[in-house]
Each structure stands twice: as C-alpha cells, then as structure tokens.
Enzyme design. Structure first.
Site, PDB file in Angstrom:
ATOM      1  N   GLU A 334       0.812  -1.224   0.000  1.00  0.00           N
ATOM      2  CA  GLU A 334       0.000   0.000   0.000  1.00  0.00           C
ATOM      3  C   GLU A 334       0.848   1.277   0.000  1.00  0.00           C
ATOM      4  O   GLU A 334       0.541   2.231   0.713  1.00  0.00           O
ATOM      5  CB  GLU A 334      -0.945  -0.002   1.212  1.00  0.00           C
ATOM      6  CG  GLU A 334      -1.956  -1.117   1.124  1.00  0.00           C
ATOM      7  CD  GLU A 334      -2.862  -1.237   2.344  1.00  0.00           C
ATOM      8  OE1 GLU A 334      -4.052  -1.488   2.161  1.00  0.00           O
ATOM      9  OE2 GLU A 334      -2.371  -1.086   3.487  1.00  0.00           O
TER      10      GLU A 334
HETATM   11  C1  ACM Z   1      -1.980  -5.438   3.946  1.00  0.00           C
HETATM   12  O1  ACM Z   1      -3.051  -5.941   4.340  1.00  0.00           O
HETATM   13  N1  ACM Z   1      -1.916  -4.148   3.674  1.00  0.00           N
HETATM   14  C2  ACM Z   1      -0.775  -6.241   3.779  1.00  0.00           C
END
Ligand code: ACM
Length: 528
Positions: A334
């Site tokens: 992310e």
């Molecule tokens: C995640 O759930 N951002 C690895």
C-alpha cells in the site's frame, strides 16, 4: 494413506465418543458439571500424517515421570520441563522431569537417525509401560508433546490411547501475524498468544511493529521513534512500545516453543509514526502530527534524500541484531504515496540492507511488481477479486524461485468479520466464516504458482478494530486452528471431517480461558 488416515480417524473418533457416552450416561447428573471431553487420536488437530491404534494405552498416575536426557541434552530437558508445566495443571500430577532414560513413563528421545521425520516430525508410541516421543530435533519433540497433551482429557490424569502416531508437517512455514502498531499489546499478552498457537504447531509469529499509528520497538540510534512515535494508537489511546529487553525476552520465549519471530518494519509507506518523530525524514523538513485514524496509503518515506537510507540502515541493523531468526519483513504494501519508480529503487536499497545484515527478506507481494532480490520471500494477501495481472506476477515470481507465503485476505485475515453480527473487525475482503477460512488448498490456490514454491501459510490479525485480548482471541479462535491444520496436515481440506474434529477442541479452548467465537457453521458438540 490419506484415505486410510481419515477413515481410521473417523472410526477412532466414533469409538471414543461411544465409549465415553457410556461413562457419561452413568455419571452425568442433570445440571452437574459437564464431564471432561473424551480424548482420542481422532480428535487431534492438526490431523497427524498417520495413526495406528493398537493395544492398551498408557495410564498417567501419581508416579508418572517425564524422562529426558539420554544424551544429557539441555534443550531436550527444557522441552521436557515445558511439557511438564503444560501437563501439571490439567492432570493435577507432579510429573517430575528426570534425566534417567528407559524406565517407563513419558520418555523424550532425540534420535538423529530417526527416519522420515524431517526437521519437525516425530513419532509417538503409547503402550502400558511408556509413552515414547522420538524425533530428530528438539522441535519435533516439542510438537510430539503438544500431540500428547491433546490425547489427554482437558481435566484429570487419564489414559493416553495405545498406538503409534507418525507425523510431519506439510509446509515448513505456519505463521500468525499480530499488528501491535494500530493497537498496542504488551509482550505478556503476546506470550499468551504464542502459547495458544504453539500448541497447534504454528511455528512463526510475524510481528507488525510499525505503522502510521505507532512505532513499537525501541531503536537506540533513533530514540524518538519509540519514545514519541510509540505514544499513539488508533482511537487516541496511549499506545506504547517494547524495550529491547522486552523484545528479546519475547523472542526467547517464542523460540523455546519453536516459534520463530519475524519482525516487520513496514516501508516505504505506513510510516507516519516515523515521519512524526523526525522532521528530517520528511521531504519538506516538517514533521506531521501523530495519526490515530484508520486510513492507509497516505504516508511515504522521502525516497530522494540520503538521510532516509541512514534511517533504513540503522533501523534494520538494530532489528537484525535482535533477531536470531532467518527473516526480516520490510512491508512494501500500500505504498500509494510513493511513485512507482521511487518504490522500486527504495525497495532495492532496503533489500540490500537486509542482506548486509545476514537476513532473508520477506515483503508483502507488491514487491513482485518491483525487483525482488534473489531468495526474497513474498507474502500474498490478495483475494478472489484481486486482478489477474497481480496474481500472475506473484505466480511468476514463485516460478522464478521466490518462496511464497499465502495469506489470502478473504481466507486468512483474522480481522475480517465472521459475519454481519461480528462486533470487531472489518469486511473489505468480505466476511470470513470458519468454514471459508479452512476450506481451500494452499498447494493449489494461486493459478500458475508451483506447489513447491509455497513456503507455507500465515494468518494476519490487523488491529484497527481489535484493542483487547478478548477481541484478539474472539477473532483468532477458532479460525486460526484452520490455519494450523492447513499448514501442518496433508491436503486437500475436507470440511465434513474437519468440522466435527474442530468442535472437539471447544472444551480445550474453554479450559484455557480462550474466548473463542461460537461460530454457527461449526457442529459444536457441547453446550457452553
Ligand atoms: C496489507 O493488508 N496491507 C498487507
């Protein structure tokens, strides 16, 4: 072999339920205490590779001893002591640990020449004179001891049924992850989770130590990370951090239970706590305020300044020095606030730092879209709706030799709600009932990923909505038992066989004070 094991397991389960039902009919008084659950080979979770029932079992009594030390090996002695500690409470027996092999009782035998048992496998042979646990490694003896615990009733001394269990895991890596960044948990709380996991042969604990909302591990060269950046958490609570001594103590505690700690420093995103602690890490030289919300993808290390790489090097050096285990997890998920080209360059340098400190990189599977270093392990956290191209990148990386840990969010994310009625938890990957968490085959899950590239499975527990031990246990149990079964037992999954076997664990979880979710898809056999 598998069919035989299943059939045998079912027969044994039926036999033990039937014989106990008689005893229950004699003893049970309406409204009186519920009798302890029957124990038997057919209840073992994870299911062992093979069971052969034969002859009479071994009765535990006041004179029973635990024998270790044919070789005077201190580690075997410690395995014996831990097993004794686990058995004394439920059995009420003294169970002294003695260094005098060969005299009956519970005997732990390290045998480097034992065939077919691998690094973690074991053999358990039970008869009237002795219960003998044999393994090539102390880890195997520890796992054998956990099997022995499940062969006894949840309370009282009991009899270990006669026969032989020969057992070894399907996957080398069987992990759970805990996010202590969104909400802080103490090392004592985490030790309790380690005990709960180790009894089901889970052998890795991945700790998500840093995120936007808090930095939880002391770093001597950058002290404000923990001292300031640790002082926040989701919802505005006080947060907290672990000293290095607390961390070392937890790592040692886990290692003694054959659980390898995998520390994660999440980069280059998920770093607001670090940016808030040190203005010099920010591109504009200004520290943002600490963050207590639950958004993701808004923070990034400043990949264009050298000070960032001093920080990465110093932090990874100190974390590596705290880590006897093989792996350092560097996140990489992310990173939407980091431009793609900068992401790839940053991850190159972070991976080089991990290698300099003698560790193997683990990263979330987004690293597959950059340049994973040779040997880097990818952790897949996609789900059924994840795009084909993303899945193909992970499969291609697996084909190219990168081991893959499978943590599909719509199967193994323990923070997903069971159903609409679950109070804590999120649902962005959908609801994950107990059956769904269990009913998939890691060896055949991701199209194009060779079965041999699957290092194992891991169940992450993110804590945006999980603030207490009670929440943690409610979300993890009983789904994390499915993770243990998928990781250890031979596949593919069989819910009709597994569901009733999972149900037999209820009295065990209750005896340990685990506040599990009484899921409607599990055929529980007892009232609570
Ligand atoms: C995640 O759930 N951002 C690895």
């Amino acid at each position: 072999m598998r069919v035989l094991r299943r059939t045998l397991g079912t027969l044994l389960l039926l036999a033990s339920v039937a014989s106990c039902a008689t005893a229950r009919g004699d003893d049970a008084k309406p409204g009186g205490p519920r009798p302890a659950a029957p124990a038997g080979f057919g209840q073992l979770l994870p299911a062992p590779a093979s069971v052969r029932a034969s002859g009479s079992g071994h009765v535990l009594g006041p004179g029973t001893v635990i024998r270790t030390g044919r070789t005077g090996d201190a580690e075997v002695r410690r395995v014996g002591e831990i097993l004794a500690g686990q058995l004394r409470g439920p059995t009420g027996l003294p169970l002294p640990v003695v260094d005098a092999p060969g005299g009956g009782g519970i005997e732990l035998r390290l045998d480097a020449a034992a065939p077919d048992l691998g690094d973690e496998g074991y053999r358990l042979e039970s008869g009237p004179r002795a219960v003998t646990l044999t393994a090539r490694t102390p880890a195997g003896l520890f796992h054998a001891g956990q099997t022995l615990r499940q062969l006894l009733p949840t309370a009282g001394a009991g009899t270990i049924p006669g026969g032989t269990v020969t057992d070894a895991p399907r996957f080398a890596y069987r992990g759970a992850m805990l996010d202590i960044a969104r909400h802080f948990f103490t090392t004592e709380q985490v030790k309790r989770y380690v005990d709960q996991l180790a009894q089901y042969k889970v052998n890795a604990l991945h700790l998500h130590l840093t995120d936007d909302q808090g930095w939880r591990i002391a770093i001597d060269s950058w002290p404000r990370l923990a001292e300031y950046g640790g002082g926040s958490e989701v919802g505005g609570g006080p947060g907290g951090y672990w000293t290095k001594d607390e961390y070392r103590d937890l790592v040692r505690y886990a290692a003694e239970r054959y659980v390898e700690v995998v520390p994660e420093i999440d980069m280059p995103g998920h770093v607001n706590a670090a940016l808030a602690s040190y203005a010099e890490l920010n591109c504009d030289g200004k520290a943002p305020p600490r963050y207590t919300g639950t958004r993701v993808g808004f923070s990034s290390l400043c990949t264009g300044i050298e000070r960032t790489y001093d920080f990465v090097e110093d932090v990874l050096a100190e974390v590596a020095a705290l880590t006897p285990g093989r792996y350092l997890h560097i996140g990489g998920d992310e990173a939407s606030a980091t431009p793609a080209a900068d992401y790839a360059e940053f991850m190159d340098r972070a991976q080089q730092a991990v290698a300099r400190h003698g560790k193997t990189v683990v990263a979330w599977h987004q690293l597959a879209g950059a340049r994973p270093a040779p040997g880097a392990v990818l952790q897949y956290w996609g789900h059924d709706r994840t795009g084909a191209a993303e899945k193909e990148r992970v499969a291609a990386a697996g084909k190219a030799g990168h081991p893959v840990i499978l943590s599909p969010a719509d199967r193994l994310y323990l923070d997903m709600k069971y159903d609409a009625a679950t109070k804590p938890g999120l649902s962005w990957a959908g609801y994950v009932p107990v059956r769904r968490a269990y009913e998939w085959d890691p060896g055949a899950y991701l199209a194009g990923l060779p079965a041999g590239a699957v290092l194992g499975v891991e169940a992450p527990l993110w804590t945006e909505t999980v603030a207490t031990r009670e929440d943690l246990e409610y979300m993890a149990f009983p789904r994390v038992l499915g993770l243990a079964e998928l990781g250890w037992s031979q596949g593919p999954p069989d819910w009709a066989e597994y569901g009733p076997r999972l149900a037999t664990q209820a009295p065990r979880m209750e005896a340990q004070g685990i506040g599990y979710h009484r899921a409607p898809d599990v055929p529980w056999q007892t009232r609570r």
